[in-house]
Design a protein around this motif. Structure first.
Motif, PDB file in Angstrom:
ATOM      1  N   LYS A 356      38.510  65.286  98.967  1.00 58.69           N
ATOM      2  CA  LYS A 356      37.819  65.879  97.813  1.00 58.69           C
ATOM      3  C   LYS A 356      36.302  65.800  97.959  1.00 58.69           C
ATOM      4  O   LYS A 356      35.568  66.495  97.256  1.00 58.69           O
ATOM      5  CB  LYS A 356      38.246  65.161  96.528  1.00 58.69           C
ATOM      6  N   TYR A 357      35.847  64.942  98.874  1.00 59.42           N
ATOM      7  CA  TYR A 357      34.400  64.746  99.046  1.00 59.42           C
ATOM      8  C   TYR A 357      33.925  65.211 100.422  1.00 59.42           C
ATOM      9  O   TYR A 357      32.872  64.799 100.899  1.00 59.42           O
ATOM     10  CB  TYR A 357      34.061  63.261  98.853  1.00 59.42           C
ATOM     11  N   SER A 358      34.702  66.085 101.049  1.00 58.89           N
ATOM     12  CA  SER A 358      34.382  66.508 102.419  1.00 58.89           C
ATOM     13  C   SER A 358      33.018  67.178 102.525  1.00 58.89           C
ATOM     14  O   SER A 358      32.266  66.933 103.472  1.00 58.89           O
ATOM     15  CB  SER A 358      35.467  67.451 102.948  1.00 58.89           C
ATOM     16  N   LYS A 359      32.680  68.028 101.565  1.00 59.61           N
ATOM     17  CA  LYS A 359      31.381  68.715 101.614  1.00 59.61           C
ATOM     18  C   LYS A 359      30.239  67.717 101.547  1.00 59.61           C
ATOM     19  O   LYS A 359      29.283  67.775 102.339  1.00 59.61           O
ATOM     20  CB  LYS A 359      31.269  69.723 100.460  1.00 59.61           C
ATOM     21  N   GLU A 360      30.319  66.795 100.583  1.00 61.73           N
ATOM     22  CA  GLU A 360      29.266  65.793 100.427  1.00 61.73           C
ATOM     23  C   GLU A 360      29.180  64.881 101.649  1.00 61.73           C
ATOM     24  O   GLU A 360      28.082  64.558 102.130  1.00 61.73           O
ATOM     25  CB  GLU A 360      29.520  64.945  99.184  1.00 61.73           C
ATOM     26  N   ASN A 361      30.340  64.459 102.152  1.00 68.53           N
ATOM     27  CA  ASN A 361      30.361  63.560 103.304  1.00 68.53           C
ATOM     28  C   ASN A 361      29.795  64.233 104.559  1.00 68.53           C
ATOM     29  O   ASN A 361      29.073  63.609 105.348  1.00 68.53           O
ATOM     30  CB  ASN A 361      31.787  63.074 103.579  1.00 68.53           C
ATOM     31  N   LEU A 362      30.128  65.512 104.745  1.00 66.11           N
ATOM     32  CA  LEU A 362      29.609  66.240 105.895  1.00 66.11           C
ATOM     33  C   LEU A 362      28.093  66.398 105.791  1.00 66.11           C
ATOM     34  O   LEU A 362      27.360  66.165 106.766  1.00 66.11           O
ATOM     35  CB  LEU A 362      30.267  67.619 105.998  1.00 66.11           C
ATOM     36  N   ALA A 363      27.610  66.768 104.601  1.00 67.11           N
ATOM     37  CA  ALA A 363      26.167  66.950 104.405  1.00 67.11           C
ATOM     38  C   ALA A 363      25.419  65.638 104.651  1.00 67.11           C
ATOM     39  O   ALA A 363      24.361  65.619 105.290  1.00 67.11           O
ATOM     40  CB  ALA A 363      25.892  67.470 102.997  1.00 67.11           C
ATOM     41  N   TYR A 364      25.972  64.547 104.168  1.00 68.81           N
ATOM     42  CA  TYR A 364      25.355  63.232 104.328  1.00 68.81           C
ATOM     43  C   TYR A 364      25.294  62.848 105.806  1.00 68.81           C
ATOM     44  O   TYR A 364      24.272  62.358 106.302  1.00 68.81           O
ATOM     45  CB  TYR A 364      26.161  62.199 103.542  1.00 68.81           C
ATOM     46  N   THR A 365      26.398  63.084 106.526  1.00 70.37           N
ATOM     47  CA  THR A 365      26.451  62.742 107.954  1.00 70.37           C
ATOM     48  C   THR A 365      25.475  63.592 108.749  1.00 70.37           C
ATOM     49  O   THR A 365      24.731  63.080 109.605  1.00 70.37           O
ATOM     50  CB  THR A 365      27.877  62.934 108.495  1.00 70.37           C
ATOM     51  N   ALA A 366      25.464  64.897 108.483  1.00 74.35           N
ATOM     52  CA  ALA A 366      24.543  65.794 109.181  1.00 74.35           C
ATOM     53  C   ALA A 366      23.102  65.390 108.908  1.00 74.35           C
ATOM     54  O   ALA A 366      22.250  65.395 109.817  1.00 74.35           O
ATOM     55  CB  ALA A 366      24.777  67.238 108.735  1.00 74.35           C
TER      56      ALA A 366
END
Length: 377
Positions: A356-366
């Motif tokens: 459910k938090y894939s978008k946020e997690n990806l943005a944070y990692t990038a």
């Protein structure tokens, strides 16, 4: 700076296009004015046509063809490279979602796929890419071949269009009537599995159940494929049943080889060739790729490893951003051209929660990857 973004989708969470958009936003924040090339990856299944058109430009052509139950439907194919190459995803007319609620691989057909191939050939294309993925069929491409002029006969010399449940009735095949429009067209099938045509690891046993086949039907479908393989061998003088990938998409892989002399190619290699990847990365600073899970399956030449292999020849930096990684299985990736691997999940959560938090997690990692790059400049 120049970045090339070429990620696979994170199945069930983020599409390849979404990943490109999120990472692009982070790059523009940290490195404004950079050249960013986004290449959504097509795996051969649903969305492959759109992915190719997004990556290299082109147009989508509508065409009325037969669906998996021989009913009329509106489908499509893509034209790229100035109309010289057609891209067909078999899922667009033979896909599992098209038979939802009435799944039955003993009755479904790839006839519509053959109609799309014929439509593209009549437009004068030089090459056809067929994506083998997401099929509802188990007919060994017999339906598609029939649409292109192949003839199938039973023991009484009656012509019929075979489906999964009638492959055992085939006694002879006549390929002399195959349409000439396809004769000089290069045909490539995108295929990311190496299953044989039949047997315990074949099309029916491995993929039949997810298409609606029960145990009895699986056995019958497999016997049909055994028969088809034998008739094909008598027809073309070659046993293609154990060829890696011949079991793909209900043995569509086998049919692609037998009826059109197609080349079965890993999907990522098809994509890389089509977008001229080797030239594209000549002056690149970083290549950012990724997939949902990096594991032993990835090492068999899927997206991340396919890209890393090409990039390694030019000594380019490849950063893999992934949903998860099995460290015990991926140690080899670093020797295969991957510079670093970054899983996006920040907390020890079950996938049902973290997805459910894939978008946020990806943005944070990038964001953190780019901060690190910037700090070293």
């Amino acid at each position: 700076m120049k970045f090339v973004l070429i990620p696979d989708s994170f199945k069930g969470t983020l599409s390849s296009t979404q990943i490109c958009e999120i990472v692009t936003g982070r790059i523009e924040k940290h490195f404004p004015g950079s050249e960013i090339v986004s290449i959504p990856v097509a795996d051969g299944g649903e969305g492959s046509v759109d992915a190719f058109i997004t990556a290299v430009g082109g147009e989508k052509i509508s065409k009325k063809v037969k669906n998996p139950y021989f009913e009329d439907m509106d489908s499509y194919y893509g034209l790229i490279e100035n109309g010289q190459t057609a891209v067909i995803e078999m899922a667009s007319c033979a896909g599992l979602p098209l038979v939802e609620g009435r799944e039955d691989p003993s009755r479904t057909t790839t006839y519509g796929v053959g109609q799309l191939m014929m439509a593209a050939a009549r437009r004068g294309v030089k090459k056809i890419i067929v994506g083998l993925g997401g099929s509802s069929t188990n007919d060994g491409a017999c339906g598609a071949a029939a649409a292109c002029g192949a003839k199938f006969f039973d023991a009484d010399q009656r012509e019929f269009v075979p489906v999964g449940g009638t492959l055992s009735d085939i006694k002879s095949i006549d390929l002399s009537g195959m349409n000439q429009a396809l004769k000089n067209v290069e045909i490539v099938a995108m295929c990311d599995i190496d299953n044989p045509m039949y047997g315990p690891a074949g099309a029916a046993y491995i993929f039949g159940p997810q298409k609606g086949a029960d145990e009895k039907m699986v056995s019958e479908l497999d016997q049909g494929l055994v028969n088809l393989a034998g008739v094909i061998e008598k027809t073309i003088g070659k046993d293609i049943s154990q060829f890696p990938g011949s079991g793909a998409a209900g043995a569509m892989g086998a049919g692609m080889i037998a009826f059109w002399s197609a080349e079965l190619q890993m999907g990522i290699q098809t994509v890389l060739d089509t977008v001229n990847f080797d030239d594209l990365i000549l002056d690149v600073d970083y290549i950012i790729t990724g997939e949902g899970k990096l594991d032993s399956q990835s090492l068999r030449g899927k997206v991340v490893i396919g890209i890393a292999g090409r990039a390694k020849k030019q000594k380019k930096h490849v950063i893999a951003v992934v949903g998860g990684a099995d460290d015990n299985e991926i140690r080899e990736v670093y020797d295969m051209g991957v510079t670093a691997v970054f899983p996006i999940n920040r907390l020890p959560q079950d996938f049902s929660v973290s997805r459910k938090y894939s978008k946020e997690n990806l943005a944070y990692t990038a964001d953190n990857i780019l901060r690190l790059i910037k700090s070293k400049m």
